[in-house]
Design a protein around this motif. Structure first.
Motif, PDB file in Angstrom:
ATOM      1  N   ALA A  34      40.923  55.446  32.815  1.00  0.00           N
ATOM      2  CA  ALA A  34      41.662  56.323  31.902  1.00  0.00           C
ATOM      3  C   ALA A  34      42.878  55.594  31.349  1.00  0.00           C
ATOM      4  O   ALA A  34      43.679  55.053  32.089  1.00  0.00           O
ATOM      5  CB  ALA A  34      42.111  57.577  32.653  1.00  0.00           C
ATOM      6  N   VAL A  35      42.996  55.583  30.005  1.00  0.00           N
ATOM      7  CA  VAL A  35      44.038  54.773  29.385  1.00  0.00           C
ATOM      8  C   VAL A  35      45.408  55.400  29.464  1.00  0.00           C
ATOM      9  O   VAL A  35      46.416  54.720  29.325  1.00  0.00           O
ATOM     10  CB  VAL A  35      43.691  54.510  27.902  1.00  0.00           C
ATOM     11  N   ALA A  36      45.510  56.706  29.650  1.00  0.00           N
ATOM     12  CA  ALA A  36      46.822  57.343  29.598  1.00  0.00           C
ATOM     13  C   ALA A  36      47.531  57.362  30.931  1.00  0.00           C
ATOM     14  O   ALA A  36      48.725  57.626  30.988  1.00  0.00           O
ATOM     15  CB  ALA A  36      46.692  58.766  29.061  1.00  0.00           C
ATOM     16  N   GLY A  37      46.827  57.131  32.038  1.00  0.00           N
ATOM     17  CA  GLY A  37      47.467  57.241  33.338  1.00  0.00           C
ATOM     18  C   GLY A  37      48.350  56.065  33.670  1.00  0.00           C
ATOM     19  O   GLY A  37      49.181  56.154  34.553  1.00  0.00           O
ATOM     20  N   ILE A  38      48.199  54.928  32.981  1.00  0.00           N
ATOM     21  CA  ILE A  38      48.912  53.679  33.188  1.00  0.00           C
ATOM     22  C   ILE A  38      48.895  53.298  34.667  1.00  0.00           C
ATOM     23  O   ILE A  38      47.902  52.771  35.126  1.00  0.00           O
ATOM     24  CB  ILE A  38      50.353  53.710  32.629  1.00  0.00           C
ATOM     25  N   THR A  39      49.939  53.552  35.414  1.00  0.00           N
ATOM     26  CA  THR A  39      49.978  53.102  36.795  1.00  0.00           C
ATOM     27  C   THR A  39      49.017  53.868  37.681  1.00  0.00           C
ATOM     28  O   THR A  39      48.266  53.283  38.445  1.00  0.00           O
ATOM     29  CB  THR A  39      51.403  53.232  37.366  1.00  0.00           C
ATOM     30  N   ILE A  89      52.035  43.434  38.613  1.00  0.00           N
ATOM     31  CA  ILE A  89      53.375  43.911  38.284  1.00  0.00           C
ATOM     32  C   ILE A  89      54.382  43.125  39.103  1.00  0.00           C
ATOM     33  O   ILE A  89      54.250  43.019  40.321  1.00  0.00           O
ATOM     34  CB  ILE A  89      53.504  45.417  38.584  1.00  0.00           C
ATOM     35  N   PRO A  90      55.404  42.533  38.465  1.00  0.00           N
ATOM     36  CA  PRO A  90      56.349  41.693  39.196  1.00  0.00           C
ATOM     37  C   PRO A  90      57.201  42.475  40.172  1.00  0.00           C
ATOM     38  O   PRO A  90      57.438  43.664  39.995  1.00  0.00           O
ATOM     39  CB  PRO A  90      57.213  41.086  38.081  1.00  0.00           C
ATOM     40  N   SER A  91      57.689  41.773  41.193  1.00  0.00           N
ATOM     41  CA  SER A  91      58.595  42.387  42.161  1.00  0.00           C
ATOM     42  C   SER A  91      59.946  42.649  41.513  1.00  0.00           C
ATOM     43  O   SER A  91      60.376  41.934  40.615  1.00  0.00           O
ATOM     44  CB  SER A  91      58.772  41.454  43.364  1.00  0.00           C
ATOM     45  N   LEU A  92      60.616  43.694  42.007  1.00  0.00           N
ATOM     46  CA  LEU A  92      61.938  44.021  41.487  1.00  0.00           C
ATOM     47  C   LEU A  92      63.061  43.340  42.273  1.00  0.00           C
ATOM     48  O   LEU A  92      64.224  43.632  42.080  1.00  0.00           O
ATOM     49  CB  LEU A  92      62.151  45.536  41.505  1.00  0.00           C
ATOM     50  N   GLY A  93      62.687  42.429  43.158  1.00  0.00           N
ATOM     51  CA  GLY A  93      63.703  41.673  43.877  1.00  0.00           C
ATOM     52  C   GLY A  93      64.641  42.563  44.661  1.00  0.00           C
ATOM     53  O   GLY A  93      64.269  43.225  45.617  1.00  0.00           O
ATOM     54  N   GLY A  94      65.902  42.602  44.233  1.00  0.00           N
ATOM     55  CA  GLY A  94      66.928  43.363  44.945  1.00  0.00           C
ATOM     56  C   GLY A  94      66.652  44.837  44.997  1.00  0.00           C
ATOM     57  O   GLY A  94      67.161  45.541  45.867  1.00  0.00           O
ATOM     58  N   LEU A  95      65.836  45.356  44.065  1.00  0.00           N
ATOM     59  CA  LEU A  95      65.517  46.781  44.105  1.00  0.00           C
ATOM     60  C   LEU A  95      64.495  47.077  45.185  1.00  0.00           C
ATOM     61  O   LEU A  95      64.277  48.210  45.545  1.00  0.00           O
ATOM     62  CB  LEU A  95      64.984  47.241  42.740  1.00  0.00           C
ATOM     63  N   THR A 389      50.168  45.168  32.469  1.00  0.00           N
ATOM     64  CA  THR A 389      49.640  45.041  33.824  1.00  0.00           C
ATOM     65  C   THR A 389      48.317  44.301  33.662  1.00  0.00           C
ATOM     66  O   THR A 389      47.941  43.919  32.556  1.00  0.00           O
ATOM     67  CB  THR A 389      49.411  46.414  34.497  1.00  0.00           C
ATOM     68  N   ARG A 390      47.591  44.103  34.735  1.00  0.00           N
ATOM     69  CA  ARG A 390      46.304  43.408  34.620  1.00  0.00           C
ATOM     70  C   ARG A 390      45.244  44.295  33.989  1.00  0.00           C
ATOM     71  O   ARG A 390      44.196  43.805  33.576  1.00  0.00           O
ATOM     72  CB  ARG A 390      45.829  42.941  35.998  1.00  0.00           C
ATOM     73  N   LEU A 391      45.505  45.609  33.914  1.00  0.00           N
ATOM     74  CA  LEU A 391      44.499  46.515  33.370  1.00  0.00           C
ATOM     75  C   LEU A 391      44.985  47.317  32.182  1.00  0.00           C
ATOM     76  O   LEU A 391      44.357  47.334  31.137  1.00  0.00           O
ATOM     77  CB  LEU A 391      43.994  47.470  34.462  1.00  0.00           C
ATOM     78  N   VAL A 392      46.077  48.039  32.348  1.00  0.00           N
ATOM     79  CA  VAL A 392      46.534  48.939  31.294  1.00  0.00           C
ATOM     80  C   VAL A 392      47.798  48.375  30.651  1.00  0.00           C
ATOM     81  O   VAL A 392      48.755  48.038  31.338  1.00  0.00           O
ATOM     82  CB  VAL A 392      46.799  50.349  31.854  1.00  0.00           C
ATOM     83  N   ASN A 393      47.788  48.272  29.320  1.00  0.00           N
ATOM     84  CA  ASN A 393      48.923  47.748  28.574  1.00  0.00           C
ATOM     85  C   ASN A 393      49.431  48.788  27.598  1.00  0.00           C
ATOM     86  O   ASN A 393      48.683  49.666  27.158  1.00  0.00           O
ATOM     87  CB  ASN A 393      48.520  46.479  27.816  1.00  0.00           C
ATOM     88  N   ALA A 394      50.709  48.684  27.255  1.00  0.00           N
ATOM     89  CA  ALA A 394      51.310  49.634  26.325  1.00  0.00           C
ATOM     90  C   ALA A 394      52.216  48.910  25.351  1.00  0.00           C
ATOM     91  O   ALA A 394      53.046  48.087  25.755  1.00  0.00           O
ATOM     92  CB  ALA A 394      52.098  50.692  27.088  1.00  0.00           C
ATOM     93  N   LEU A 395      52.049  49.197  24.060  1.00  0.00           N
ATOM     94  CA  LEU A 395      52.942  48.702  23.019  1.00  0.00           C
ATOM     95  C   LEU A 395      53.918  49.810  22.643  1.00  0.00           C
ATOM     96  O   LEU A 395      53.501  50.901  22.245  1.00  0.00           O
ATOM     97  CB  LEU A 395      52.144  48.266  21.785  1.00  0.00           C
ATOM     98  N   MET A 396      55.211  49.532  22.778  1.00  0.00           N
ATOM     99  CA  MET A 396      56.244  50.468  22.353  1.00  0.00           C
ATOM    100  C   MET A 396      56.976  49.833  21.174  1.00  0.00           C
ATOM    101  O   MET A 396      57.613  48.783  21.321  1.00  0.00           O
ATOM    102  CB  MET A 396      57.214  50.765  23.503  1.00  0.00           C
TER     103      MET A 396
END
Length: 420
Positions: A34-39, A89-95, A389-396
């Protein structure tokens, strides 16, 4: 090993390996993620079990294997499922943690709700590695437990009772569900929303049912050998998009040769590398589970949150991700669906500013995360950022329009250009 029929399912001849078109349409099950669920729509799972030798099974066609899955009446089983996610998806490091883990709240004091609230906890399956114990006895009895190194989270549906329990916090969540709510619909006999969440798949059957919904002109389906999964002989069904521009390379479903039950589901991205979605049983038993499996009483001292209390506070909605285009209405204008099949793109207009302006007000870590996910792009539409992401992408776009799908960056830019 006996050879297997590799006839493709297409919409060009009206037949599939000798199967009439009417029968083929009855087995229309293959659909892109499903394309709308993203994550949420891209939850992935690790390989369940290494093959211990390919079994020699009778020849079967792709159409026959799909019909075998559709005809499967397995309602009783128990077993262990292995899960992981690799969305790139990259790590957020300090987060801390991955992006998916960070944006999947766990409830409790931190999230403003119960630590045992089901939807928030099941969202945790969107990142990292997990081991699940699952059991089912018909449509009204299911149990799913997420096993951690020092704790366990369980979700139990038994008749009209739904319990969730988090051993780490000693918190429980209680709801009621209409009898038969789990069978074939997310709503019960009285039209009430089912209390046990169905938004997120967690077993090979769940993923296969989502992926096997509409085998049509845009899809190739073949049988590619056999495998030994969780001690069971299985056929390997391979599903591939015919269209270019999809981020999905192929889907493989290992189907139990006796029961027709999916035992393993693997999704490989078109960009290559290891599986992005891969869920499978390491152990499975198709006998009736013990009745005590579905019994639950909150331990002494456990904090119990009733579903009505959580709903009234709006806490049960906090973690819910959109499942399809209909759920995106609140983000702006009515969604517009572009294309079909594996290259479907959802377009909507937020009516707000784009990422370039929005990021100016973000803290440094937020801007760093946005930059790590995004690629700046330009075209006839103007300028914007593609979040990947490796599967779902979004253009804003910088004027507030959004294009999202399980498609490549180039496909999103092309759709945005065509919309101008």
């Amino acid at each position: 090993m006996a050879p297997n029929d590799s006839a493709q399912i297409t919409g060009e001849t009206g037949e599939t390996g000798g199967v009439p078109a009417g029968r083929r349409r009855a087995a229309r099950y293959v659909v892109p993620v499903a394309v709308a669920g993203i994550t949420a729509a891209t939850i992935g799972l690790v390989p369940a079990l290494a093959s211990t030798g390919d079994p020699d099974l009778p020849k079967i066609s792709a159409a026959e294997l799909i019909e075998k899955i559709a005809a499967s009446d397995t309602e009783q089983l128990s077993g262990t499922v292995k899960i992981t996610t690799d969305l790139g998806i990259p790590s957020l490091g300090g987060l801390g943690g991955s992006a998916a883990g960070t944006f999947a709240p766990k409830g409790g004091a931190e999230g403003g709700g119960s630590a045992a609230e089901p939807t928030g906890r099941l969202m945790e399956l969107a990142s990292g590695e997990h081991t699940l114990r699952v059991a089912a006895d018909g449509p009204d009895k299911q149990r799913l437990s997420i096993l951690d190194s020092a704790a366990e989270y369980s979700l139990i549906h038994n008749g009209d009772e739904v319990w969730a329990y988090d051993s780490a916090s000693n918190e429980a969540y209680h709801a009621t569900a209409p009898a038969g709510a789990a069978k074939g619909s997310e709503k019960g006999a009285k039209g009430k929303d089912q209390a046990a969440p169905k938004d997120l798949p967690a077993t090979p059957q769940d993923f296969a049912q989502e992926a096997l919904k509409a085998a049509g002109d845009t899809t190739s389906v073949t049988v590619d050998g056999t495998a030994r999964i969780a001690g069971r002989d299985a056929y390997q069904l391979v599903i591939k998009p015919k269209q270019t521009g999809s981020t999905i390379g192929s889907i493989k479903v290992a189907v139990d040769s006796r029961t027709g039950t999916p035992l393993k589901f693997t999704l490989l991205p078109s960009s290559g590398g290891k599986a992005a979605i891969d869920v499978g049983f390491t152990k499975v038993d198709f006998s009736k589970p013990a009745a005590s499996t579905f019994d639950f009483t909150p331990p002494k001292g456990a904090k119990v949150t009733e579903a009505d209390e959580s709903k009234a506070a709006g806490k049960d909605q906090a973690h819910k991700a959109p499942k399809d285009a209909k759920d995106l209405k609140g983000l702006g204008t009515e969604p517009n669906v572009i294309g079909e099949g594996w290259t479907t793109i959802v377009q909507l207009d937020t009516g707000g500013v784009g990422p370039a302006a929005a990021s100016k007000d973000m803290p440094a870590q937020g801007r760093e995360f946005m930059d790590a996910l995004g690629d700046k792009v330009d075209g006839k539409f103007g300028s914007g950022t593609v979040f990947k992401t490796r599967l779902v992408n979004a253009l804003m776009t910088d004027d507030g329009k959004v294009y999202v799908g399980a498609v490549t960056k180039d496909a999103l830019v092309k759709a945005a250009n065509a919309a101008k």
